[in-house]
Write a protein that holds these residues in place. Sequence first.
Motif, mmCIF file in Angstrom:
data_model
loop_
_atom_site.group_PDB
_atom_site.id
_atom_site.type_symbol
_atom_site.label_atom_id
_atom_site.label_comp_id
_atom_site.label_asym_id
_atom_site.label_seq_id
_atom_site.Cartn_x
_atom_site.Cartn_y
_atom_site.Cartn_z
ATOM 1 N N SER A 33 -5.365 -81.757 -33.426
ATOM 2 C CA SER A 33 -4.307 -81.859 -32.408
ATOM 3 C C SER A 33 -4.267 -83.263 -31.798
ATOM 4 C CB SER A 33 -4.484 -80.797 -31.319
ATOM 5 O OG SER A 33 -5.747 -80.945 -30.692
ATOM 6 N N TYR A 34 -5.430 -83.895 -31.671
ATOM 7 C CA TYR A 34 -5.475 -85.258 -31.134
ATOM 8 C C TYR A 34 -4.766 -86.239 -32.066
ATOM 9 C CZ TYR A 34 -7.256 -89.818 -29.768
ATOM 10 O OH TYR A 34 -7.344 -91.136 -29.403
ATOM 11 N N LEU A 35 -5.119 -86.212 -33.372
ATOM 12 C CA LEU A 35 -4.478 -87.119 -34.322
ATOM 13 C C LEU A 35 -3.000 -86.789 -34.502
ATOM 14 C CD1 LEU A 35 -7.254 -87.480 -37.054
ATOM 15 C CD2 LEU A 35 -6.555 -89.169 -35.341
ATOM 16 N N LYS A 36 -2.661 -85.509 -34.425
ATOM 17 C CA LYS A 36 -1.259 -85.103 -34.538
ATOM 18 C C LYS A 36 -0.446 -85.691 -33.390
ATOM 19 C CE LYS A 36 1.670 -81.190 -35.468
ATOM 20 N NZ LYS A 36 1.715 -79.841 -35.970
ATOM 21 N N SER A 37 -0.978 -85.627 -32.181
ATOM 22 C CA SER A 37 -0.245 -86.197 -31.036
ATOM 23 C C SER A 37 -0.142 -87.714 -31.157
ATOM 24 C CB SER A 37 -0.889 -85.795 -29.710
ATOM 25 O OG SER A 37 -2.190 -86.325 -29.599
#
Length: 196
Positions: A33-37
């Motif tokens: 979720s961090y890299l996606k954001s």
Amino acid sequence: MINLSRLETQTREKWNSNSFLEHNQIAFSEDSSYLKSLAEITPWVNYEKYMKAKLIAAVPGQVGLLHIKFPPEMAEDNRIHTHLYTDRLVTVLEGSGYFLIAPFGEQIKSIPVSIGDRVWMPRGIRHTWYSGKNGLVVESIHNPFIAFDDPDILVYDEDLGFIDIMSDGSFVEKKLTADISGKLYRFNKKEHCIGE
């Protein structure tokens, strides 16, 4: 499972055991979720005259993560090249195309790739990518990341390594000639628009 501290070793092991192509893989920027954001807020920037890139986590000298967008039916720089100082772990996010491997003195091996395919490529491999009719977007882990303007990012072989696609769909490597030089001149003058 990928161990970033062993990425160079893992990449070489996968390549040497001929298990460098994996299917049905989830990109790191889709799994985290961090890299996606980060991927969602990182803008596309120009990369080489006709491609786009998102430098999501790209600090020179460290393991980097970026997305690269190829326009339809194009080879990267229209040439075969080598990364001497960085390993790559490439996952297809959108579209399809070919991973082209070109050892000196051998025919080009073209490996079809599509969404979810992952290629483990160690440094020192002569290669390029060719995008399909709908283009190609990949996530690329660089170990280590080298800035785009660094002269050590990739190496070309003098007047060798120009890609031509044959009528049967196979790829051949050609030397630079007046004919190819003219084609490259026209290629570089074209306007390539890539949607954001």
